[in-house]
Scaffold this motif. Structure first.
Motif, PDB file in Angstrom:
ATOM      1  N   LEU A 137       0.821  -1.213   0.000  1.00 38.51           N
ATOM      2  CA  LEU A 137       0.000   0.000   0.000  1.00 38.51           C
ATOM      3  C   LEU A 137       0.854   1.262   0.000  1.00 38.51           C
ATOM      4  CD1 LEU A 137      -2.949  -0.916   2.418  1.00 38.51           C
ATOM      5  CD2 LEU A 137      -3.072  -0.489  -0.044  1.00 38.51           C
ATOM      6  N   ALA A 138       1.859   1.311   0.869  1.00 41.69           N
ATOM      7  CA  ALA A 138       2.674   2.526   0.977  1.00 41.69           C
ATOM      8  C   ALA A 138       3.688   2.632  -0.158  1.00 41.69           C
ATOM      9  CB  ALA A 138       3.377   2.565   2.329  1.00 41.69           C
ATOM     10  N   ASP A 139       4.500   1.572  -0.354  1.00 38.50           N
ATOM     11  CA  ASP A 139       5.616   1.664  -1.301  1.00 38.50           C
ATOM     12  C   ASP A 139       5.205   1.531  -2.762  1.00 38.50           C
ATOM     13  OD1 ASP A 139       7.436   2.099   0.664  1.00 38.50           O
ATOM     14  OD2 ASP A 139       8.247   0.059   0.707  1.00 38.50           O
ATOM     15  N   VAL A 140       4.099   0.871  -3.039  1.00 40.47           N
ATOM     16  CA  VAL A 140       3.692   0.692  -4.435  1.00 40.47           C
ATOM     17  C   VAL A 140       2.530   1.621  -4.793  1.00 40.47           C
ATOM     18  CG1 VAL A 140       2.823  -0.934  -6.164  1.00 40.47           C
ATOM     19  CG2 VAL A 140       4.546  -1.672  -4.520  1.00 40.47           C
ATOM     20  N   ILE A 141       1.355   1.376  -4.223  1.00 43.84           N
ATOM     21  CA  ILE A 141       0.183   2.178  -4.591  1.00 43.84           C
ATOM     22  C   ILE A 141       0.341   3.615  -4.104  1.00 43.84           C
ATOM     23  CG2 ILE A 141      -2.308   2.440  -4.294  1.00 43.84           C
ATOM     24  CD1 ILE A 141      -2.492  -0.612  -4.092  1.00 43.84           C
ATOM     25  N   GLY A 142       0.673   3.783  -2.829  1.00 36.96           N
ATOM     26  CA  GLY A 142       0.815   5.131  -2.282  1.00 36.96           C
ATOM     27  C   GLY A 142       1.935   5.906  -2.930  1.00 36.96           C
ATOM     28  N   ASN A 143       3.055   5.249  -3.180  1.00 29.89           N
ATOM     29  CA  ASN A 143       4.204   5.915  -3.794  1.00 29.89           C
ATOM     30  C   ASN A 143       3.876   6.389  -5.206  1.00 29.89           C
ATOM     31  OD1 ASN A 143       7.077   6.651  -3.886  1.00 29.89           O
ATOM     32  ND2 ASN A 143       7.215   4.995  -5.392  1.00 29.89           N
ATOM     33  N   PHE A 144       3.215   5.527  -5.972  1.00 22.31           N
ATOM     34  CA  PHE A 144       2.844   5.921  -7.338  1.00 22.31           C
ATOM     35  C   PHE A 144       1.936   7.149  -7.328  1.00 22.31           C
ATOM     36  CE2 PHE A 144      -0.404   5.851 -10.641  1.00 22.31           C
ATOM     37  CZ  PHE A 144       0.398   6.039 -11.771  1.00 22.31           C
ATOM     38  N   LEU A 145       0.921   7.132  -6.493  1.00 19.91           N
ATOM     39  CA  LEU A 145      -0.026   8.248  -6.444  1.00 19.91           C
ATOM     40  C   LEU A 145       0.650   9.532  -5.966  1.00 19.91           C
ATOM     41  CD1 LEU A 145      -3.037   6.298  -4.909  1.00 19.91           C
ATOM     42  CD2 LEU A 145      -2.940   7.239  -7.224  1.00 19.91           C
ATOM     43  N   HIS A 146       1.477   9.422  -4.938  1.00 18.18           N
ATOM     44  CA  HIS A 146       2.122  10.614  -4.384  1.00 18.18           C
ATOM     45  C   HIS A 146       3.033  11.270  -5.420  1.00 18.18           C
ATOM     46  CE1 HIS A 146       3.278  13.150  -1.003  1.00 18.18           C
ATOM     47  NE2 HIS A 146       4.520  13.108  -1.495  1.00 18.18           N
ATOM     48  N   ARG A 147       3.802  10.467  -6.127  1.00 17.68           N
ATOM     49  CA  ARG A 147       4.700  11.038  -7.138  1.00 17.68           C
ATOM     50  C   ARG A 147       3.912  11.656  -8.291  1.00 17.68           C
ATOM     51  NH1 ARG A 147       9.632   7.390  -8.883  1.00 17.68           N
ATOM     52  NH2 ARG A 147       8.024   5.859  -9.367  1.00 17.68           N
ATOM     53  N   THR A 148       2.837  10.975  -8.666  1.00 15.93           N
ATOM     54  CA  THR A 148       2.017  11.506  -9.762  1.00 15.93           C
ATOM     55  C   THR A 148       1.469  12.883  -9.414  1.00 15.93           C
ATOM     56  OG1 THR A 148       1.400   9.308 -10.566  1.00 15.93           O
ATOM     57  CG2 THR A 148      -0.092  11.129 -11.095  1.00 15.93           C
ATOM     58  N   PHE A 149       0.859  13.010  -8.254  1.00 15.87           N
ATOM     59  CA  PHE A 149       0.242  14.285  -7.870  1.00 15.87           C
ATOM     60  C   PHE A 149       1.302  15.354  -7.589  1.00 15.87           C
ATOM     61  CE2 PHE A 149      -3.179  11.323  -5.996  1.00 15.87           C
ATOM     62  CZ  PHE A 149      -3.799  11.209  -7.230  1.00 15.87           C
ATOM     63  N   THR A 150       2.399  14.956  -6.986  1.00  9.00           N
ATOM     64  CA  THR A 150       3.460  15.913  -6.664  1.00  9.00           C
ATOM     65  C   THR A 150       4.077  16.497  -7.936  1.00  9.00           C
ATOM     66  OG1 THR A 150       3.981  14.793  -4.587  1.00  9.00           O
ATOM     67  CG2 THR A 150       5.685  16.209  -5.514  1.00  9.00           C
ATOM     68  N   PHE A 151       4.373  15.634  -8.922  1.00 13.02           N
ATOM     69  CA  PHE A 151       4.987  16.116 -10.152  1.00 13.02           C
ATOM     70  C   PHE A 151       3.996  16.903 -11.003  1.00 13.02           C
ATOM     71  CE2 PHE A 151       8.404  13.501  -8.880  1.00 13.02           C
ATOM     72  CZ  PHE A 151       9.519  13.851  -9.629  1.00 13.02           C
ATOM     73  N   THR A 152       2.713  16.599 -10.885  1.00 13.79           N
ATOM     74  CA  THR A 152       1.708  17.392 -11.596  1.00 13.79           C
ATOM     75  C   THR A 152       1.773  18.841 -11.140  1.00 13.79           C
ATOM     76  OG1 THR A 152       0.257  15.457 -11.764  1.00 13.79           O
ATOM     77  CG2 THR A 152      -0.747  17.603 -12.142  1.00 13.79           C
ATOM     78  N   HIS A 153       1.964  19.047  -9.860  1.00 16.85           N
ATOM     79  CA  HIS A 153       2.056  20.413  -9.325  1.00 16.85           C
ATOM     80  C   HIS A 153       3.431  21.023  -9.574  1.00 16.85           C
ATOM     81  CE1 HIS A 153      -1.643  21.483  -7.113  1.00 16.85           C
ATOM     82  NE2 HIS A 153      -1.863  20.177  -7.202  1.00 16.85           N
ATOM     83  N   LYS A 154       4.463  20.205  -9.458  1.00 13.66           N
ATOM     84  CA  LYS A 154       5.822  20.740  -9.569  1.00 13.66           C
ATOM     85  C   LYS A 154       6.124  21.238 -10.979  1.00 13.66           C
ATOM     86  CE  LYS A 154      10.594  19.611  -8.385  1.00 13.66           C
ATOM     87  NZ  LYS A 154      11.503  18.596  -7.770  1.00 13.66           N
ATOM     88  N   TYR A 155       5.650  20.499 -12.001  1.00 10.71           N
ATOM     89  CA  TYR A 155       6.018  20.836 -13.374  1.00 10.71           C
ATOM     90  C   TYR A 155       4.868  21.371 -14.226  1.00 10.71           C
ATOM     91  CZ  TYR A 155      10.249  18.246 -12.196  1.00 10.71           C
ATOM     92  OH  TYR A 155      11.413  17.818 -11.592  1.00 10.71           O
ATOM     93  N   PHE A 156       3.627  21.203 -13.763  1.00 15.71           N
ATOM     94  CA  PHE A 156       2.495  21.625 -14.596  1.00 15.71           C
ATOM     95  C   PHE A 156       1.467  22.441 -13.811  1.00 15.71           C
ATOM     96  CE2 PHE A 156       4.297  17.779 -16.418  1.00 15.71           C
ATOM     97  CZ  PHE A 156       4.567  18.194 -17.718  1.00 15.71           C
ATOM     98  N   ASP A 157       1.897  23.012 -12.695  1.00 13.61           N
ATOM     99  CA  ASP A 157       1.050  23.901 -11.885  1.00 13.61           C
ATOM    100  C   ASP A 157      -0.261  23.252 -11.447  1.00 13.61           C
ATOM    101  OD1 ASP A 157       2.905  26.011 -12.050  1.00 13.61           O
ATOM    102  OD2 ASP A 157       2.098  26.609 -14.021  1.00 13.61           O
TER     103      ASP A 157
END
Length: 658
Positions: free
Chosen positions: A377-397
């Motif tokens: 849950l944390a390292d696979v599903i949670g990690n994927f979602l967190h990186r997706t949302f974080t990079f959406t904000h970091k590079y695409f506002d």
């Protein structure tokens, strides 16, 4: 759109729910109900507490309470447990409700009038001291077939039905006297008349799981015998015949109808006909210990009444705990209430589903629970979602970027993730809940690899469109996860949907509807927190501490018992250690009019010589219980120089304290 009637086995109202109840029955039923609602089916999902029978009556006698008080106490606990795990029942009632009484009595009369219930003279054990017949748990003794302790008409050790003459050394549970065998009569259901009907029902239903078919076919091979349907008791649904005063319908003759009475009460509040759901598709979720009752006895009752039989019966196998069979008497159990005080219920839902298929026994291990939460849950599903949302904000506002000129890597990933909703949906429809969850986990794992291979943190400078495509597709997978995870972990799924800003995540068909370019994504929030080793060690310590305490005290007495028990002053005449325990002693105690055997957890405080002739306060006439091969008649409360609830030195031997 189909109408589906879903029920889960009625929990017996003599205790709260533990993890085994959730795993075998309520959780799979809920996953199935939630999914079917999401694909547009009209679901009626019902349950009720089973509140009659001798265990509740015996407990009420011990606590000097009315059976309805005991049932109400545990009904409220069970409702709390079910709600805390987000089991999405449409209605949850009680078999003590007036509506249920009417339905059960009408059902009984219909079968009686059609000569499918008949009166038969039999012999039963009767206590002359209590002036009553002793049904089920009101009598106990030794099984004459296997030598194990047995209660009533059934031996749990060898599984045999016991006639009164099959019980050696019988004793009345209420007063301890030896009962006699006395002529009486009961009402029987003509189960044997439905042998061929049931053979055809079991053999012709391809949907029935293998464990249900195998259990049922084995019973049918032995030939069905008519089943006694009544008991001599005050607590229960009265037999609706003038000649049958003092007799009640046995729980297996009325508890099943809790599905119907719960549904009928739902009908009154919803203005919908529950019969429409029953006529379309009926599925029962149960534990494997009641396969016989649901696959043979209940269908026979329905056939006798002229009703449609269940379309499917799904029986979950057992859950053990740390490699050992769960035991409420030894406190070797994890209660739902205790679990949800420390962890999110979705973590439990995930673990109990992913751990093993429901058609196999499995084990709950605290270490394995933490491993799956952390690694999956944390390292696979949670990690994927967190990186997706974080990079959406970091590079695409925080806005979903354009998806243009996808390369082979993008196309392959897009095709794989679009297959997931149909694959998972088909598996849930086939009652393969674990396999469906594994498919979701696998695509999240693939999503992580895709994200790593794309390296959007580099691509955003070297190949901006590659980075945009990666973030676009990763958010599309996030939406698929939000929807396909909802039957399994509904709270976490809604949290994912909230971050994506989905207006509606309740429609399965929307899983592959793309999030439009420019859609606003909220900032990432931690979804799955890792569980520290220290927390798990604390949980294991609590578990083993509970076991040790139960070895000392057994389950002979609870706080609620102190309002009704017979407490007297006694004097120790003999003492000996109990094998396999460093704390328990077996004592022979003189309480004035007799000498009783007492088990006390005081071996670490006193030598045997010190105890002889010592006064103690003793609880007398408790239900005998097995303790390391011994039987106790009472329990020690205090010694004259221990931390005492009473002051024995000021009392005379045999004096009644309470």
């Amino acid at each position: 759109m189909s109408k589906i009637f879903i029920s889960c086995a009625l929990p017996y109202a003599n205790g709260p729910c533990h993890l085994g109840h959730l795993r075998s029955t309520y959780l799979p039923a809920d996953i199935y109900a939630r999914y079917n609602r999401m694909i547009g089916n009209d679901v009626l999902f019902v349950c009720a507490t089973d509140e009659h029978g001798t265990p509740i009556a015996v407990k009420a006698d011990k606590e000097n309470k009315k059976p309805i008080e005991i049932a109400k106490r545990y009904h409220d606990m069970i409702v709390r447990d079910v709600e805390s795990c987000n089991i999405s029942l449409d209605n949850f009632t009680r078999t003590s409700d007036e509506a249920h009484y009417k339905i059960a009595q009408n059902f009984f009369l219909e079968l009686y009038n059609n000569d499918l219930i008949y009166k038969k003279d039999i012999q039963q054990l009767y206590c002359e001291n209590c002036n009553k017949f002793l049904p089920d748990r009101y009598v106990e003794g030794i099984c004459s077939f296997c030598g194990a302790d047995a209660r009533g008409d059934h031996c749990e050790s060898c599984g045999r039905h016991l006639e009164p003459t099959d019980l050696d050394e019988p004793k009345c549970l209420t007063c301890g006297h030896t009962p006699i065998i006395k002529d009486t009569y009961q009402y029987f259901f003509a189960l044997s008349k439905f042998q061929k009907d049931l053979e055809e029902y079991i053999s012709s239903h391809d949907k029935l799981p293998a464990n249900v078919k195998n259990y049922s076919e084995n019973w049918l091979k032995e030939g069905l015998e008519d089943w006694v349907l009544t008991r001599d008791m005050d607590w229960g649904i009265p037999v609706p015949l003038e000649e049958a005063k003092g007799k009640v319908i046995y729980v297996w003759g009325e508890a099943f109808l809790g599905y119907i009475s719960s549904a009928s009460q739902w009908s009154k509040n919803s203005n919908k006909k529950w019969e429409d759901y029953w006529d379309d598709d009926v599925i029962h979720f149960i534990g494997k210990d009641i396969i016989y009752h649901h696959a043979i006895f209940w269908p026979a009752l329905l056939k006798a009444y002229g009703c449609k039989l269940p379309d499917n019966i799904y029986a979950g196998e057992f859950l053990s705990l740390e490699g050992e069979k769960m035991s409420t008497s030894k406190n070797w159990v994890v209660w739902i209430k205790d679990f949800v005080e420390d962890f999110d219920s979705d973590l439990l839902r995930y673990y109990l589903t992913i751990n093993a298929p429901l058609n196999k026994d499995t084990d709950f291990s605290w270490d394995d629970f933490a491993r799956r939460v952390n690694d999956e849950l944390a390292d696979v599903i949670g990690n994927f979602l967190h990186r997706t949302f974080t990079f959406t904000h970091k590079y695409f506002d925080g806005n979903l970027p354009d998806y243009l000129n996808p390369d082979d890597e993008d196309t392959e990933f897009e095709l794989l993730m679009k297959e997931v909703p149909d694959t998972v949906g088909n598996l849930i429809s086939d009652l393969k809940f674990r396999e469906g969850l594994i498919e979701i986990f696998k695509i999240a794992k693939i999503g992580n690899k895709y994200f790593n291979d794309c390296e959007p943190w580099k691509a955003v400078k070297e190949n901006p469109q590659k980075a945009a495509n990666c973030i676009y597709l990763s958010n599309q997978l996030a939406k698929i996860l939000a929807i396909t995870l909802k039957p399994y972990i509904p709270i976490k799924a809604d949290e994912i949907a909230k971050i994506i800003n989905l207006n509606n995540s309740n429609q399965w068909k929307d899983a592959n509807v793309p999030i439009p370019v420019g859609h606003r994504i909220s900032k990432a929030k931690p979804l799955f927190k890792k569980i520290d080793d220290e927390i798990i060690e604390n949980e294991k310590e609590k578990l083993y501490k509970n076991l040790k305490e139960s070895e000392n005290m057994s389950d002979l007495i609870t706080i609620d018992d102190f309002g009704k028990v017979d407490i007297r002053i006694g004097q120790i005449k003999e003492a000996e250690k109990i094998e396999k325990s460093d704390k328990l002693l077996k004592l022979q105690v003189d309480i004035g009019d007799k000498v009783i055997q007492v088990v006390a957890g005081i071996a670490q405080n006193y030598s045997i010589d010190e105890l002889i002739d010592k006064k103690i306060a003793v609880v007398v006439n408790l239900e005998p219980a097995k303790l390391f091969g011994t039987k106790s008649e009472g329990m020690i409360l205090a010694t004259d120089d221990s931390v005492a609830l009473l002051s024995p030195d000021e009392c005379n031997i045999g004096e009644k304290i309470r």
